[in-house]
Design a protein around this motif. Sequence first.
Motif, PDB file in Angstrom:
ATOM      1  N   LEU A   1     -90.532  80.481  26.291  1.00  0.00           N
ATOM      2  CA  LEU A   1     -90.345  79.024  26.328  1.00  0.00           C
ATOM      3  C   LEU A   1     -91.610  78.311  26.796  1.00  0.00           C
ATOM      4  O   LEU A   1     -91.922  77.219  26.303  1.00  0.00           O
ATOM      5  N   SER A   2     -92.350  78.924  27.709  1.00  0.00           N
ATOM      6  CA  SER A   2     -93.607  78.315  28.166  1.00  0.00           C
ATOM      7  C   SER A   2     -94.605  78.225  27.017  1.00  0.00           C
ATOM      8  O   SER A   2     -95.270  77.198  26.832  1.00  0.00           O
ATOM      9  N   GLY A   3     -94.707  79.305  26.243  1.00  0.00           N
ATOM     10  CA  GLY A   3     -95.605  79.301  25.099  1.00  0.00           C
ATOM     11  C   GLY A   3     -95.205  78.276  24.062  1.00  0.00           C
ATOM     12  O   GLY A   3     -96.050  77.524  23.549  1.00  0.00           O
ATOM     13  N   PHE A   4     -93.913  78.216  23.755  1.00  0.00           N
ATOM     14  CA  PHE A   4     -93.474  77.264  22.732  1.00  0.00           C
ATOM     15  C   PHE A   4     -93.565  75.831  23.229  1.00  0.00           C
ATOM     16  O   PHE A   4     -93.852  74.916  22.455  1.00  0.00           O
ATOM     17  N   GLN A   5     -93.344  75.636  24.524  1.00  0.00           N
ATOM     18  CA  GLN A   5     -93.493  74.289  25.078  1.00  0.00           C
ATOM     19  C   GLN A   5     -94.937  73.826  24.980  1.00  0.00           C
ATOM     20  O   GLN A   5     -95.204  72.644  24.731  1.00  0.00           O
ATOM     21  N   ALA A   6     -95.877  74.747  25.152  1.00  0.00           N
ATOM     22  CA  ALA A   6     -97.294  74.405  24.971  1.00  0.00           C
ATOM     23  C   ALA A   6     -97.546  73.953  23.537  1.00  0.00           C
ATOM     24  O   ALA A   6     -98.324  73.019  23.293  1.00  0.00           O
ATOM     25  N   TYR A   7     -96.879  74.606  22.593  1.00  0.00           N
ATOM     26  CA  TYR A   7     -96.990  74.228  21.178  1.00  0.00           C
ATOM     27  C   TYR A   7     -96.432  72.824  20.947  1.00  0.00           C
ATOM     28  O   TYR A   7     -97.063  71.989  20.277  1.00  0.00           O
ATOM     29  N   VAL A   8     -95.276  72.555  21.522  1.00  0.00           N
ATOM     30  CA  VAL A   8     -94.618  71.258  21.341  1.00  0.00           C
ATOM     31  C   VAL A   8     -95.469  70.129  21.919  1.00  0.00           C
ATOM     32  O   VAL A   8     -95.714  69.111  21.266  1.00  0.00           O
ATOM     33  N   ILE A   9     -95.951  70.308  23.149  1.00  0.00           N
ATOM     34  CA  ILE A   9     -96.749  69.262  23.783  1.00  0.00           C
ATOM     35  C   ILE A   9     -98.065  69.058  23.041  1.00  0.00           C
ATOM     36  O   ILE A   9     -98.557  67.925  22.909  1.00  0.00           O
TER      37      ILE A   9
ATOM     38  N   ILE B   1     -85.937  70.349  17.960  1.00  0.00           N
ATOM     39  CA  ILE B   1     -85.089  70.309  19.159  1.00  0.00           C
ATOM     40  C   ILE B   1     -85.928  70.085  20.407  1.00  0.00           C
ATOM     41  O   ILE B   1     -85.650  69.191  21.220  1.00  0.00           O
ATOM     42  N   MET B   2     -86.964  70.901  20.566  1.00  0.00           N
ATOM     43  CA  MET B   2     -87.765  70.849  21.782  1.00  0.00           C
ATOM     44  C   MET B   2     -88.554  69.533  21.894  1.00  0.00           C
ATOM     45  O   MET B   2     -88.780  69.035  22.998  1.00  0.00           O
ATOM     46  N   LYS B   3     -88.952  68.973  20.763  1.00  0.00           N
ATOM     47  CA  LYS B   3     -89.676  67.709  20.804  1.00  0.00           C
ATOM     48  C   LYS B   3     -88.796  66.608  21.372  1.00  0.00           C
ATOM     49  O   LYS B   3     -89.248  65.815  22.212  1.00  0.00           O
ATOM     50  N   ARG B   4     -87.549  66.565  20.932  1.00  0.00           N
ATOM     51  CA  ARG B   4     -86.637  65.535  21.415  1.00  0.00           C
ATOM     52  C   ARG B   4     -86.279  65.737  22.879  1.00  0.00           C
ATOM     53  O   ARG B   4     -86.163  64.769  23.640  1.00  0.00           O
TER      54      ARG B   4
ATOM     55  N   GLY C   1     -87.423  63.032  25.572  1.00  0.00           N
ATOM     56  CA  GLY C   1     -86.354  62.476  26.390  1.00  0.00           C
ATOM     57  C   GLY C   1     -86.652  62.635  27.875  1.00  0.00           C
ATOM     58  O   GLY C   1     -86.433  61.711  28.670  1.00  0.00           O
ATOM     59  N   PHE C   2     -87.158  63.795  28.247  1.00  0.00           N
ATOM     60  CA  PHE C   2     -87.517  64.035  29.656  1.00  0.00           C
ATOM     61  C   PHE C   2     -88.660  63.118  30.087  1.00  0.00           C
ATOM     62  O   PHE C   2     -88.633  62.546  31.185  1.00  0.00           O
ATOM     63  N   ILE C   3     -89.665  62.959  29.210  1.00  0.00           N
ATOM     64  CA  ILE C   3     -90.796  62.082  29.535  1.00  0.00           C
ATOM     65  C   ILE C   3     -90.342  60.634  29.694  1.00  0.00           C
ATOM     66  O   ILE C   3     -90.746  59.934  30.624  1.00  0.00           O
ATOM     67  N   ASN C   4     -89.473  60.176  28.772  1.00  0.00           N
ATOM     68  CA  ASN C   4     -88.967  58.798  28.855  1.00  0.00           C
ATOM     69  C   ASN C   4     -88.153  58.590  30.124  1.00  0.00           C
ATOM     70  O   ASN C   4     -88.263  57.543  30.785  1.00  0.00           O
ATOM     71  N   GLN C   5     -87.332  59.574  30.474  1.00  0.00           N
ATOM     72  CA  GLN C   5     -86.531  59.472  31.690  1.00  0.00           C
ATOM     73  C   GLN C   5     -87.425  59.431  32.920  1.00  0.00           C
ATOM     74  O   GLN C   5     -87.190  58.656  33.854  1.00  0.00           O
TER      75      GLN C   5
END
Length: 223
Positions: free
Chosen positions: A101-109, A192-195, A199-203
Amino acid sequence: MKSELIELIARVLEVLRINMRWMTWNLFLAFIPLALSMWLFRTKRGRSWVWWLGFLVFYAFLPNAPYLLTDVIHLIDDIRNIQSVWMITLVIIPVYLLVILSGFQAYVISLINLGYYLHRISKSQWIIAVELITHALCALGIYWGRFLRFNSWDFITQPDALLTRGIEETLGKQPLLIIAVTFIILVGLYWIMKRVTLGFINQLNNTTTIQSESVNSHRPKAE
């Protein structure tokens, strides 16, 4: 019973020790494009030759981030070696989930940062197309890395082999099917991860704004 438990713990620690080597290295490679995306797309700078060089390096290393999804194949060997449901459930699987998840989150960001840059230069209409092209390129890069064992730096060290062997062994029916499936997985997970991330950033931004307004409202007014 005590000796069996000690042996099991020793086996789990040995598996984690071995895994930490490749997990740490793969995470390092995954965070290179993330760091580059912050420099390329979040700072206001002109598109000089240095910028374009960084952009090429960014795309060369970007497949390393979603590549961690394929490292789940190592989990099968770990399950065979440990053979303890509790250790697998409470230790091994959480470690794999955290790394993947850390690797894929790096991809998403990284792609969110790219989209931010396109929006900033008034090219918002290109975002979806660029994301899809990027997913396709990364699906190809993942196949080259997992099955042909190419690395990101092979673009410099052996570009001829990368182009000739890479293209020749990609045009078969099975490789194209694997790349297509990988592309679909990337599109779905990224959507999915982008949203979730936005959403977390907006919150977080809303919470920061509310706190800031609350602090300002309690400040005494100047007479």
